[in-house]
Structures are given as C-alpha cells and as structure tokens.
Design a protein around this motif. Structure first.
Motif, PDB file in Angstrom:
ATOM      1  N   MET A   1      35.907  29.788  33.464  1.00 49.83           N
ATOM      2  CA  MET A   1      37.152  29.232  32.964  1.00 49.83           C
ATOM      3  C   MET A   1      36.877  28.027  32.081  1.00 49.83           C
ATOM      4  SD  MET A   1      40.046  29.217  35.784  1.00 49.83           S
ATOM      5  CE  MET A   1      40.617  30.703  36.550  1.00 49.83           C
ATOM      6  N   ASN A   2      37.808  27.746  31.246  1.00 44.69           N
ATOM      7  CA  ASN A   2      37.660  26.638  30.305  1.00 44.69           C
ATOM      8  C   ASN A   2      38.845  25.688  30.445  1.00 44.69           C
ATOM      9  OD1 ASN A   2      37.283  29.353  29.562  1.00 44.69           O
ATOM     10  ND2 ASN A   2      36.296  28.720  27.727  1.00 44.69           N
ATOM     11  N   ASP A 129      30.721  28.476  38.645  1.00 40.40           N
ATOM     12  CA  ASP A 129      31.565  29.069  37.593  1.00 40.40           C
ATOM     13  C   ASP A 129      30.652  29.782  36.608  1.00 40.40           C
ATOM     14  OD1 ASP A 129      33.614  29.598  35.776  1.00 40.40           O
ATOM     15  OD2 ASP A 129      33.917  27.497  35.197  1.00 40.40           O
ATOM     16  N   HIS A 192      32.605  22.395  30.626  1.00 49.89           N
ATOM     17  CA  HIS A 192      33.111  21.287  31.442  1.00 49.89           C
ATOM     18  C   HIS A 192      32.115  20.945  32.540  1.00 49.89           C
ATOM     19  CE1 HIS A 192      33.990  24.470  34.401  1.00 49.89           C
ATOM     20  NE2 HIS A 192      34.288  25.185  33.320  1.00 49.89           N
ATOM     21  N   HIS A 199      37.076  22.048  37.195  1.00 53.31           N
ATOM     22  CA  HIS A 199      36.938  21.402  35.886  1.00 53.31           C
ATOM     23  C   HIS A 199      36.888  19.905  36.091  1.00 53.31           C
ATOM     24  CE1 HIS A 199      39.144  25.113  34.131  1.00 53.31           C
ATOM     25  NE2 HIS A 199      37.849  25.287  34.090  1.00 53.31           N
ATOM     26  N   ALA A 224      29.203  23.375  33.252  1.00 57.34           N
ATOM     27  CA  ALA A 224      29.477  24.770  32.915  1.00 57.34           C
ATOM     28  C   ALA A 224      29.458  24.864  31.393  1.00 57.34           C
ATOM     29  CB  ALA A 224      30.827  25.200  33.468  1.00 57.34           C
ATOM     30  N   GLU A 226      29.741  27.317  28.149  1.00 64.83           N
ATOM     31  CA  GLU A 226      30.409  28.610  27.988  1.00 64.83           C
ATOM     32  C   GLU A 226      30.943  28.845  26.581  1.00 64.83           C
ATOM     33  OE1 GLU A 226      34.128  28.920  30.183  1.00 64.83           O
ATOM     34  OE2 GLU A 226      33.910  26.889  30.910  1.00 64.83           O
ATOM     35  N   GLU A 257      28.733  32.420  30.351  1.00 62.76           N
ATOM     36  CA  GLU A 257      28.806  31.071  30.928  1.00 62.76           C
ATOM     37  C   GLU A 257      27.851  30.958  32.111  1.00 62.76           C
ATOM     38  OE1 GLU A 257      32.472  30.324  33.038  1.00 62.76           O
ATOM     39  OE2 GLU A 257      32.181  28.152  33.020  1.00 62.76           O
TER      40      GLU A 257
HETATM   41 MG    MG Z   1      34.109  27.320  33.103  1.00 62.16          MG
END
Ligand code: MG
Ligand code: MG
Length: 276
Positions: A1-2, A129, A192, A199, A224, A226, A257
C-alpha cells in the motif's frame, strides 16, 4: 500500500502528502527488528504462495480469501482490512489498474493479465508490506518487459539502501532506472516507513523532487520501497468506488514492493520470498 495526498482513503502514501515537520522516524531496536522479520516473513510466504497459485479462471476474491486465511493461520491479522475502510486483505490491481484494486467475486483473472497483489500482515505489534506483479498465463512481450523493468526499478532503489545514503539516492536510482527503460514512474503515490504503523515517516519517493524529506538513512530504519511503472503516461485517476486507481490513458501498470531494513553495511530485504 502507498500513501495519498488528498483526503481520499488510500492504502498508499500519496506523494502530495507532505511529511509533517517534527514527526520522527522510528529506529527499530534489535528485538523489534526480530518481530518485523516475523511479520514480513508472513507477507513473503503469502505472496510466494499466491504468485504460484494464481491462474486464469480464478477471481481476485479467491486470492483475497486465500491471503486472509493464510495470514490468520500464521498468527497475524491482515494489515489492510479495515485500513481507512478498505474492505479486503489484499489489493488486487489488474492490467491498467495501478493500485488499491478491491478484490471482487466477479473479477475473473484471464490468461495474459498483469495482476498486482499487495498485502500486509500485522504480527505482535508490527507490520510487513510487500507487492508482487504476476504475469498470468501467456502475457505479451511488452507486458513482460514492463513487469521486469518495474522489478529492476525496485532493486535499483534497494541497492541504494545503506547507512549514510539518503532517501534522494533511492529516489534518483529508481527514476534513472525507469527512464533508462523508457517507462514513466507514477508520482501520485510513494513508499513509506513501516513498523508499528502500516504507514509511517518518512515518505519514500520514487523520483527526484523537492517534496522529498531530506533524510539520511540510519541502521534500524524500516522502509517500504514500492515504485509503480506505467507503460504510458504517469497520470492516474481514482474510480468511483473511491479506491481503485487506474492509469489515465488506460496503459498497463506494474509494481513491486519490499519492506527493507537499513543496516550499517547495506540492507536486509525483510519480505524476501526466496527465504521462505
Ligand atoms: Mg506500502
Ligand atoms: Mg504494499
């Protein structure tokens, strides 16, 4: 995830999100790193298994059910489920979908699809992640090249991870790698910090920008990384489901990622699928 910049819910760090001054980057202790290894290993295991099992005819909901079952079997909880209201344990983003695809029972995977599976596991207080891009069945050579370039960009970034280097070294290496392969890098989302929170600080940009926090890497940071590559333009838009992000020009998108630990001499890839 971002992470995202506006107020749309996001599992990613929107790059427009300016890092808030004064918020500190957490350095993990040896025992915290040990726990993060365990959390990340669960993620790596699930993604390895999903990479091997994904086939034409399955639905993205099938993959989500499997991921949730395996994460819970290994004693963790899915990091994404309920995060800002996200309804599932994986993001499943197919072809021109960039990130945050919601798994659906009616979304049947076909041969030739490019499927990004992003997931996280929360274990004893820490998150891992990671994301993979899966070529399903026989994909065309252009798609295969994009998938490989995206992984190359991730490793270009990871290779800059060591104490004393900066986040800009990571961003620059990713940008140069993407450019050399003639693709565009999505600027709307970033990597992140990851740890007690899915995050956390700092935002890890995938291109050179003044928005990027001026951070020198220290042992014990966990990031992380990505990058997202598009075959066409870098621009994206979010669908009316308020989650699924697609390329504006409908071109293909790929992303990989890893959760990476900064060490004195370099890095350790905590979500390494070859070690599970
Ligand atoms: Mg992520
Ligand atoms: Mg992720």
């Amino acid at each position: 995830m971002n992470f995202l910049t506006n107020l749309l819910p996001t599992l990613s760090f929107p790059s427009a999100l300016n890092v808030k001054a004064g918020r500190r980057i957490e350095l993990k202790s040896d025992s915290e790193i040990e726990t993060m290894r365990a959390a990340a290993r669960i993620v790596a295991t699930v993604l390895k298994e999903i990479s091997e099992m994904t086939a034409a005819g399955m639905t993205t909901a099938d993959l989500d059910d499997y991921a949730e079952k395996r994460i819970r079997e290994m004693g963790a909880t899915p990091s994404f489920k309920g995060y800002h209201g996200f309804p599932a344990s994986i993001c499943a983003s197919v072809n021109n979908e960039v990130v945050h695809g919601i798994p659906r029972k009616r979304k049947v995977i076909k041969s030739g699809d490019v499927v990004k599976i992003d997931t996280g596991a929360y274990y004893e207080g820490f998150h891992g992640d990671s994301c993979v891009t899966i070529a399903v069945g026989k994909v065309n050579p252009q798609a295969q090249r994009l998938i490989e370039a995206a992984e190359e960009a991730l490793y270009a970034g990871i290779n800059q991870v060591k104490a004393g280097n900066t986040l800009m070294d990571i961003a620059g290496a990713i940008e140069d790698s993407v450019r050399a392969n003639n693709y565009s890098v999505v600027e709307d989302y970033t990597g992140h910090g990851v740890g007690r929170n899915l995050h956390e600080e700092p935002a890890v940009f995938n291109f050179r920008t003044k928005q990027a926090p001026n951070v020198t890497l220290k042992p014990g940071m966990t990031l992380a990384i990505e990058p997202i590559l598009n075959a066409g333009s870098k621009h994206t838009r979010t669908l009316s489901d308020r989650w699924t992000v697609v390329t504006l020009d409908r071109s293909l998108s790929a992303q990989w990622e890893h959760t990476v630990l900064v060490t004195e001499s370099g890095y350790e890839i905590l979500t390494d699928r070859t070690k599970v």
